[in-house]
Each structure stands twice: as C-alpha cells, then as structure tokens.
Scaffold this motif. Structure first.
Motif, PDB file in Angstrom:
ATOM      1  N   ASP A   1      -8.454  -4.948   5.265  1.00 11.88           N
ATOM      2  CA  ASP A   1      -7.354  -5.894   5.387  1.00 11.88           C
ATOM      3  C   ASP A   1      -7.830  -7.305   5.080  1.00 11.88           C
ATOM      4  OD1 ASP A   1      -5.983  -3.688   6.292  1.00 11.88           O
ATOM      5  OD2 ASP A   1      -5.985  -4.304   8.400  1.00 11.88           O
TER       6      ASP A   1
ATOM      7  N   ARG B   1      -3.560  -5.242   2.010  1.00 15.31           N
ATOM      8  CA  ARG B   1      -4.199  -4.091   2.662  1.00 15.31           C
ATOM      9  C   ARG B   1      -4.458  -3.038   1.597  1.00 15.31           C
ATOM     10  NH1 ARG B   1      -1.550  -2.457   7.995  1.00 15.31           N
ATOM     11  NH2 ARG B   1      -3.247  -3.774   8.774  1.00 15.31           N
ATOM     12  N   THR B   2      -5.673  -2.491   1.600  1.00 14.16           N
ATOM     13  CA  THR B   2      -6.013  -1.456   0.635  1.00 14.16           C
ATOM     14  C   THR B   2      -6.845  -0.389   1.331  1.00 14.16           C
ATOM     15  OG1 THR B   2      -7.002  -1.039  -1.552  1.00 14.16           O
ATOM     16  CG2 THR B   2      -8.100  -2.663  -0.155  1.00 14.16           C
ATOM     17  N   CYS B   3      -7.107   0.716   0.627  1.00 16.80           N
ATOM     18  CA  CYS B   3      -7.876   1.810   1.222  1.00 16.80           C
ATOM     19  C   CYS B   3      -8.700   2.500   0.139  1.00 16.80           C
ATOM     20  CB  CYS B   3      -6.949   2.803   1.927  1.00 16.80           C
ATOM     21  SG  CYS B   3      -5.871   3.729   0.816  1.00 16.80           S
TER      22      CYS B   3
ATOM     23  N   GLU C   1      -8.322   2.855   8.813  1.00 15.45           N
ATOM     24  CA  GLU C   1      -9.225   3.208   7.710  1.00 15.45           C
ATOM     25  C   GLU C   1      -8.830   2.445   6.446  1.00 15.45           C
ATOM     26  OE1 GLU C   1      -8.656   7.484   7.920  1.00 15.45           O
ATOM     27  OE2 GLU C   1     -10.563   7.703   8.956  1.00 15.45           O
ATOM     28  N   THR C   2      -8.641   1.149   6.604  1.00 17.44           N
ATOM     29  CA  THR C   2      -8.264   0.264   5.505  1.00 17.44           C
ATOM     30  C   THR C   2      -9.173  -0.949   5.492  1.00 17.44           C
ATOM     31  OG1 THR C   2      -6.670  -0.927   6.890  1.00 17.44           O
ATOM     32  CG2 THR C   2      -5.835   0.944   5.620  1.00 17.44           C
TER      33      THR C   2
ATOM     34  N   ASP D   1     -13.299  -4.529  -3.412  1.00 19.47           N
ATOM     35  CA  ASP D   1     -12.320  -3.589  -2.864  1.00 19.47           C
ATOM     36  C   ASP D   1     -11.225  -3.210  -3.851  1.00 19.47           C
ATOM     37  OD1 ASP D   1     -13.357  -3.487  -0.082  1.00 19.47           O
ATOM     38  OD2 ASP D   1     -12.869  -5.619  -0.116  1.00 19.47           O
TER      39      ASP D   1
ATOM     40  N   TYR E   1       0.157   3.720   7.536  1.00 20.43           N
ATOM     41  CA  TYR E   1      -0.625   2.524   7.241  1.00 20.43           C
ATOM     42  C   TYR E   1      -0.009   1.257   7.824  1.00 20.43           C
ATOM     43  CZ  TYR E   1      -3.665   5.307   4.338  1.00 20.43           C
ATOM     44  OH  TYR E   1      -4.581   6.247   3.903  1.00 20.43           O
TER      45      TYR E   1
ATOM     46  N   THR F   1      -3.891  -2.392  14.983  1.00 24.12           N
ATOM     47  CA  THR F   1      -4.882  -2.952  14.080  1.00 24.12           C
ATOM     48  C   THR F   1      -6.024  -3.561  14.863  1.00 24.12           C
ATOM     49  OG1 THR F   1      -3.072  -3.495  12.600  1.00 24.12           O
ATOM     50  CG2 THR F   1      -5.214  -4.489  12.127  1.00 24.12           C
TER      51      THR F   1
ATOM     52  N   LYS G   1      -9.036   2.567  -4.376  1.00 27.63           N
ATOM     53  CA  LYS G   1     -10.042   1.551  -4.707  1.00 27.63           C
ATOM     54  C   LYS G   1     -10.338   1.471  -6.198  1.00 27.63           C
ATOM     55  CE  LYS G   1     -14.691  -0.009  -3.501  1.00 27.63           C
ATOM     56  NZ  LYS G   1     -15.878   0.207  -2.648  1.00 27.63           N
TER      57      LYS G   1
ATOM     58  N   LEU H   1       0.793  -1.224   0.000  1.00 26.78           N
ATOM     59  CA  LEU H   1       0.000   0.000   0.000  1.00 26.78           C
ATOM     60  C   LEU H   1       0.833   1.287   0.000  1.00 26.78           C
ATOM     61  CD1 LEU H   1      -2.792   1.311   0.053  1.00 26.78           C
ATOM     62  CD2 LEU H   1      -2.818   1.030   2.540  1.00 26.78           C
TER      63      LEU H   1
END
Length: 506
Positions: free
Chosen positions: A63, A74-76, A60-61, A105, A273, A505, A80, A24
């Motif tokens: 997972d 892991r993305t956000c 705010e991800t 996602d 992150y 987390t 997207k 990420l």
C-alpha cells in the motif's frame, strides 16, 4: 536477462487507466478475463510523493499511504509483472521521485498526457502537456534514465496530423518503450467518433509499439471486435476503457459473460482487498448502466459499506467468512511478532509488545510501576501521547520519560491498553520491574497499593484523585500537562470490534 523480463507492449490487450475504476479489484478482474496488461487510474504526483510504502501483511498487498491514512495505490503480487502505474505530472523531478517510490512494485511507469478533465489539466498535467513538447521531453527523459522499468505515455491526437506525427517522433527519441494514442482531439468526448486514421498514421511513423485507444462503444462491443479495431488502426496493441468498465469479460474469447456474474466476481475482489466502499459502489453502478434505477441499483446506491453492498448481492456469507479470515491472519501476525527486539523509529524506541491484562495482579499495572519509578528517581511523571488509526479504530501510544520516547509497534483495542503497552516497552528497555504475576517484589509499589487499599480507598480511586489534582494544578498554573491516566479511567473513544475488512489494514 533483465531486458527479457521487461514488460512487452507488442501484441497486447490492456485495461486502460480510468479514474475511480482502475483500482486493484478491477485490475485483477481484467487479468482473470484475459487482459495482458492493466493500468491503474491516474494518480497525481503531488499526492503520491507524500505517500509511504507499507507492506500490508493482513491483505497481502503493498500500500502507498498518504499522510491522512488514505491508501492512494494498492497492489499485490498477482499483478506485479503486469500492472502499469500511471501518474499525472508536470514536473520532471517530482515524476522521478514518484516513479522511484513505486518502481519495484510495478511493471512499468506511464505518464498521462491525454486526460482533458480540469482536475488534471489545471495543474499543467494531462492533455495540457500536449501544448508543451519541451516539458514532455524533459519528463520522459528524466524517467527513462532514472528508473529501471519501462516508461510509456498516453496522448491524445493534436489538431493536425502533421503536429501529431511530429510530437510522437519527438517522444520516441526520449527512449520510451511504447505510446498509447487516444484517437480523439482534446476537446472531443466519447460521443465523437474515434479517428482511426490518425492512430494508423502514428503507428506507421514510429518504430516502437503503439497502443490504440478510444474504440469503446462505436467499434469494440465484444471480444471479436478487438482484433477489428487493431486492424483498423494498424497498431500492434489495443487498450480498452469503457467497454471493459461495463463488462470486464470483454477480454475473454469465450465472453461476454452475464454482467451479473461479472459484478459478483468484482465485488468478491473488492471485499477481499478492502476496496473503498464508495469506489466499489461507483464501479458497480457503471456496470449496471441503464439498470442503475432497478431495485438492485437503488440498493447499491443506498449502501454505505462493503457489508451493505454484499447484502444487496446476497454475498453476506462470503463477506463474513472473508472478515473472519482477515481477523485470524491479523491475530496470527501479531502473536508471531518478536517482542524482545527493540527497534528505533526516528527518535522513538519501539518493541512489538501487547498488554495482556491477565499477566498482572488485579490492582497492578505497568503504568503504575513506571509512575512510581519516575517519582523515586525524581523525574517528571511519564507523559503519554495516543493516536487512533482510522481504518480499524485501534490505538497506539508513545510515552516520554526522562526526555526519551518509547512505543509499542503493535496497535491496541483501547487507549488505556495502548498506554500500558508503551509503559511496558519503557520498563523493559530500562530494565525496571513491571509488576507481572510471579515477578519478584521490587518494592516500587507498596503493599497497601498491591492489596488495592489505602485508608479504605482503592488504587483506582487514588488514581482518579491524582488525575483531578493534576488537572486543577494545570489550570492554576496555566501550563498544559499530559496526565498519566490510571487504569480506572475509561478510554476517550468507545471500544468497538472491527466491523468490516476496511478496519483490518495493518
């Protein structure tokens, strides 16, 4: 409208998938500098299919967490609509299962058919697929018909131009949206020149977008070189790996920026992150290149945590501020939870409950009330099973009473508090008093225990004696017993405050 929202692969510049690099922080950095599309590192289907999708409200991800608590992907929200999930697979059904797990996602799904490294090819994945066109077709058709997002693949060129053209034409018929072509043979490495003529022939042979890859070092060193590589290959799009890994500002037309600035921006994302520290180290060392043995490089190599790396770059204040922000957000999320609504999690009844010691008299605890109630009802004493979360060393306990299980959905700072929280959930679900200050006397716990004395002995001592007696009884009968520990027992693991964002987390 759905078609218009789909990610386009025409006339784009993309961050290529790179193992240990395409996490990420690097993807967000590439987007900052002007990349149109970013690919994650190749993630193996066997590992991904075991993952659970977890919304991480602290970071705010979203997972995807493996059974051993490792975050595999892991993305956000920021990426997207532009992140492509690349998987390593050799099985159509497993590929579809993974694609469906992540599809809401990400912007597209890609299959790696070009990696020549053993970890990929030994399972029949990566470049090994190039010798099995039937399997390629089966995988891609399964994905194209099974998911709502665009499906692409990334290949290497085959020994002859005819074979390469035949393969990509067959791939096009599966319905994929685009093909990325690394212009080297399977046995070739970055030191070998890229075969632009092969990529150009592919671009002319099919109608879907072709993404040229493999031009780093020889052909693409700065942003102005990207267009030259595009022209040399006759493709609509270009994908960069090593050139972006060394300095992600290659994507910006104003660049390149000093690598020191790029490393600092990358590290800020890594801290923000909660990037794995060893992954962060790896990426920074790739950016340092021939300066990896400099004083800074040696300090980075010696670092064990993101805090250590932050110190090497003079970002201690940023690290501490980020840590505090994440801690504040975590506390706010826990306090805003709804404690009065029970939720079933499998066979366990859960509620969002925390044990607040100040709400109970000095000698009274929920565990004590639950134990006394169980004895009164002639039930087996409550049994507690506690687990510890690796990322922040927090605890969560499940209590079994009358063959039913109860647990707080919130995590506690100690084993002792986690057991008390589980007891509270059980008591509230069963409608049993729990001994809070101001609560009407239920008679469950006698006056002497409330006063903390029993023949000159504190309730803490009584609990300890019961604990020892239970262990002796267990030893004599050779039957394993889970002991309901009293408040006087110290947790088996020392309480430690969180030290880094890795521990935050949810």
């Amino acid at each position: 409208m759905m078609a218009a929202a789909r990610l386009s692969f025409s006339d784009i510049t993309a961050l290529a998938p790179m193992v240990r690099v395409g996490t990420l922080p690097m993807r967000l950095l590439a987007l900052d500098y002007g990349a149109d599309v970013v690919y994650c590192e190749e993630l193996i289907d066997i590992k991904m299919v075991q993952c659970q999708r977890v919304v991480n409200e602290v970071l705010e991800t979203v997972d995807f967490v493996a059974p051993d608590d490792r975050v595999m992907f892991r993305t956000c929200k920021r990426e997207k609509d532009r992140v492509v999930f690349q998987m390593g697979t050799a099985d159509p059904d497993r590929a579809l299962a993974v694609a469906r797990l992540v599809e809401k996602d990400v912007a597209a799904i890609d299959v790696n058919m070009g990696c020549p490294k053993e970890y990929s090819t030994k399972g029949g994945m990566g470049a090994a697929l190039l010798s099995d066109p039937d399997k390629i077709e089966a995988i891609l058709k399964k994905l194209v018909t099974g998911v709502s997002k665009p499906v692409t693949c990334k290949i290497r060129i085959l020994p002859s131009l005819e074979e390469t053209i035949s393969l990509v034409q067959r791939i096009e018929k599966t319905g994929v949206t685009a093909i990325a072509v690394h212009g080297r043979f399977k046995e070739e490495r970055p030191r070998h020149p890229v075969h632009c003529d092969y990529i150009q022939a592919v671009a002319q042979a099919i109608s879907i977008p072709v993404i040229a890859n493999g031009g780093s070092l020889d052909l693409v060193k700065t942003n102005s070189d990207i267009e030259e590589f595009r022209k040399a290959t006759g493709t609509s799009s270009v994908m960069l790996a090593r050139a972006a890994m060394w300095n992600a500002s290659v994507f910006t037309r104003q660049g390149p920026l000093p690598v020191e600035k790029v490393m600092e921006e990358y590290l800020k994302y890594a801290i923000r992150y909660d990037n794995n520290a060893f992954n962060t180290k790896y990426c920074l060392c790739q950016m340092l290149r021939d300066k990896v043995e400099s004083p800074l490089g040696k300090q980075v190599q010696a670092a064990q945590t993101n805090a250590d790396i932050s110190e090497a770059y003079g970002l201690q204040d940023f690290y501490q501020q980020t840590l505090e922000q994440l801690q504040t957000r975590r506390g706010a999320l826990q306090s805003s939870s709804q404690p009065d609504r029970p939720i079933m999690d499998g066979d366990v009844t859960t509620m969002a409950v925390k044990f607040e010691r100040r709400e109970y008299p000095p000698q009274i605890t929920p565990k004590m009330f639950l134990l006394e109630w169980s004895r009164k009802e002639k039930l087996e004493q409550p049994q507690y099973e506690t687990v510890q979360r690796s990322q922040d060393r927090a605890f969560q306990s499940t209590v079994t009473v009358a063959e039913k299980k109860y647990r707080s959905s919130l995590w506690e700072k100690s084993k002792k508090f986690a057991e008390q929280a589980a007891a509270i959930v059980c008591l509230r679900i069963l409608g049993i008093p729990e001994g809070r200050i101001g609560e009407e006397d239920s008679g469950l716990v006698c006056k002497r225990k409330r006063e903390g004395r029993m023949n000159g002995t504190t309730e803490e001592d009584v609990s300890k004696k019961r604990h020892v007696a239970d262990i002796l009884h267990s030893t004599e009968t050779s039957e394993p017993t889970v002991v309901a520990n009293g408040d006087g027992h110290k947790p088996t693991t020392p309480e430690k405050p969180p030290e880094s964002p890795e521990q935050l987390t949810l």
